[in-house]
Design a protein around this motif. Structure first.
Motif, PDB file in Angstrom:
ATOM      1  N   ARG A  18      -8.649  -4.136   8.998  1.00 14.59           N
ATOM      2  CA  ARG A  18      -9.771  -5.208   8.913  1.00 14.59           C
ATOM      3  C   ARG A  18     -10.081  -5.527   7.212  1.00 14.59           C
ATOM      4  O   ARG A  18     -10.190  -6.802   6.761  1.00 14.59           O
ATOM      5  CB  ARG A  18     -11.048  -5.485   9.676  1.00 14.59           C
ATOM      6  CG  ARG A  18     -11.011  -5.652  11.195  1.00 14.59           C
ATOM      7  CD  ARG A  18     -12.204  -5.877  12.110  1.00 14.59           C
ATOM      8  NE  ARG A  18     -13.043  -4.902  12.574  1.00 14.59           N
ATOM      9  CZ  ARG A  18     -12.414  -3.572  12.625  1.00 14.59           C
ATOM     10  NH1 ARG A  18     -11.870  -3.945  13.500  1.00 14.59           N
ATOM     11  NH2 ARG A  18     -13.857  -2.726  12.757  1.00 14.59           N
ATOM     12  N   SER A  21      -6.562  -5.874   4.765  1.00 15.06           N
ATOM     13  CA  SER A  21      -5.859  -7.224   5.262  1.00 15.06           C
ATOM     14  C   SER A  21      -6.527  -8.351   4.967  1.00 15.06           C
ATOM     15  O   SER A  21      -6.513  -8.990   4.133  1.00 15.06           O
ATOM     16  CB  SER A  21      -5.966  -7.740   6.642  1.00 15.06           C
ATOM     17  OG  SER A  21      -5.099  -6.269   7.723  1.00 15.06           O
ATOM     18  N   THR A  26      -2.785 -11.072   4.231  1.00 12.22           N
ATOM     19  CA  THR A  26      -2.130 -10.509   4.943  1.00 12.22           C
ATOM     20  C   THR A  26      -1.956  -9.622   6.111  1.00 12.22           C
ATOM     21  O   THR A  26      -3.237  -8.180   5.487  1.00 12.22           O
ATOM     22  CB  THR A  26      -0.992 -10.296   4.351  1.00 12.22           C
ATOM     23  OG1 THR A  26       0.140 -10.498   5.084  1.00 12.22           O
ATOM     24  CG2 THR A  26      -0.995  -9.365   3.406  1.00 12.22           C
ATOM     25  N   GLU A  27      -1.929  -9.803   6.657  1.00 11.67           N
ATOM     26  CA  GLU A  27      -2.009  -8.920   7.758  1.00 11.67           C
ATOM     27  C   GLU A  27      -0.745  -7.158   7.968  1.00 11.67           C
ATOM     28  O   GLU A  27      -0.106  -7.807   7.436  1.00 11.67           O
ATOM     29  CB  GLU A  27      -1.284  -8.543   9.657  1.00 11.67           C
ATOM     30  CG  GLU A  27      -2.631  -9.993  10.105  1.00 11.67           C
ATOM     31  CD  GLU A  27      -4.124  -8.922   9.848  1.00 11.67           C
ATOM     32  OE1 GLU A  27      -3.254  -7.535  11.225  1.00 11.67           O
ATOM     33  OE2 GLU A  27      -4.764  -9.824   9.748  1.00 11.67           O
ATOM     34  N   ARG A  31       2.579  -1.646  12.497  1.00 11.48           N
ATOM     35  CA  ARG A  31       1.006  -1.238  12.727  1.00 11.48           C
ATOM     36  C   ARG A  31       1.396  -0.080  13.845  1.00 11.48           C
ATOM     37  O   ARG A  31       1.730  -0.727  15.295  1.00 11.48           O
ATOM     38  CB  ARG A  31       0.203  -1.742  12.977  1.00 11.48           C
ATOM     39  CG  ARG A  31      -0.715  -1.752  13.788  1.00 11.48           C
ATOM     40  CD  ARG A  31      -1.614  -3.137  13.832  1.00 11.48           C
ATOM     41  NE  ARG A  31      -3.612  -3.055  13.682  1.00 11.48           N
ATOM     42  CZ  ARG A  31      -4.380  -3.856  13.573  1.00 11.48           C
ATOM     43  NH1 ARG A  31      -3.898  -4.901  13.727  1.00 11.48           N
ATOM     44  NH2 ARG A  31      -5.668  -3.234  14.775  1.00 11.48           N
ATOM     45  N   TRP A  38       1.396  -2.317   4.474  1.00  9.56           N
ATOM     46  CA  TRP A  38       1.788  -3.114   3.657  1.00  9.56           C
ATOM     47  C   TRP A  38       2.820  -3.172   2.723  1.00  9.56           C
ATOM     48  O   TRP A  38       2.571  -2.606   2.007  1.00  9.56           O
ATOM     49  CB  TRP A  38       0.209  -4.162   3.388  1.00  9.56           C
ATOM     50  CG  TRP A  38      -1.299  -4.344   4.202  1.00  9.56           C
ATOM     51  CD1 TRP A  38      -1.270  -5.570   4.480  1.00  9.56           C
ATOM     52  CD2 TRP A  38      -1.809  -3.149   4.716  1.00  9.56           C
ATOM     53  NE1 TRP A  38      -1.767  -5.428   5.866  1.00  9.56           N
ATOM     54  CE2 TRP A  38      -3.066  -4.352   6.026  1.00  9.56           C
ATOM     55  CE3 TRP A  38      -2.187  -2.192   4.888  1.00  9.56           C
ATOM     56  CZ2 TRP A  38      -3.524  -3.285   6.598  1.00  9.56           C
ATOM     57  CZ3 TRP A  38      -3.100  -0.804   6.080  1.00  9.56           C
ATOM     58  CH2 TRP A  38      -3.672  -2.360   6.488  1.00  9.56           C
TER      59      TRP A  38
END
Length: 138
Positions: A18, A21, A26-27, A31, A38
């Motif tokens: 969290r 991000s 950005t996410e 994952r 990232w």
């Protein structure tokens, strides 16, 4: 084009995902249950976090390249820097198949989990793959 690689071990993966991000706006591009990554262009970095070790902080740093000519260039620079260089060839690091430092695909296992476990059992100490933690002094 080269990209800085930073891997940080975190205490709480969900909270860290969290936070990063929001920071990166950005996410994660990858994952897993114990890992997130990232691939950023600004700044140009492959930033990864994992919750795999009780020790938090920077796990390793590297330079990711996109092709063999850049890989050769990075190796030559390292050799000129008079630092020990271990050319380990093809390996698995951070859920990626690579030839340090050229990533060639994804992996279903994290790094050298099986190799590390065998080394730890044999020596009774924490083993660390050179590609993921830096060069070992001979």
């Amino acid at each position: 084009m080269k990209r800085l690689h930073v891997h940080v071990s975190v205490k709480d993966l969900g909270a860290s995902i969290r936070f990063y991000s929001q920071l990166f706006a950005t996410e994660p591009t990858v994952r897993k249950t114990d890992y997130a990554k990232w691939m950023l262009d600004d700044p140009r970095v492959n930033f990864a976090i994992s919750q795999r070790d009780s020790k938090t902080g920077v796990q390793h740093l590297g330079i990711q390249v996109e092709n063999r000519s850049e890989l050769t260039e990075v190796y030559e620079r390292l050799k000129r820097a008079d630092a020990p260089v271990i050319e380990e060839g093809e390996t698995t690091c951070c859920y990626a198949h690579s030839e340090k430092f050229l990533t060639s695909g994804e992996s279903t296992v994290y790094g050298t989990d099986e190799i590390r476990a065998k080394a730890e059992k044999a020596s009774g100490t924490l083993a660390c793959a050179p590609s993921c933690c830096g060069p070992k002094t001979p």
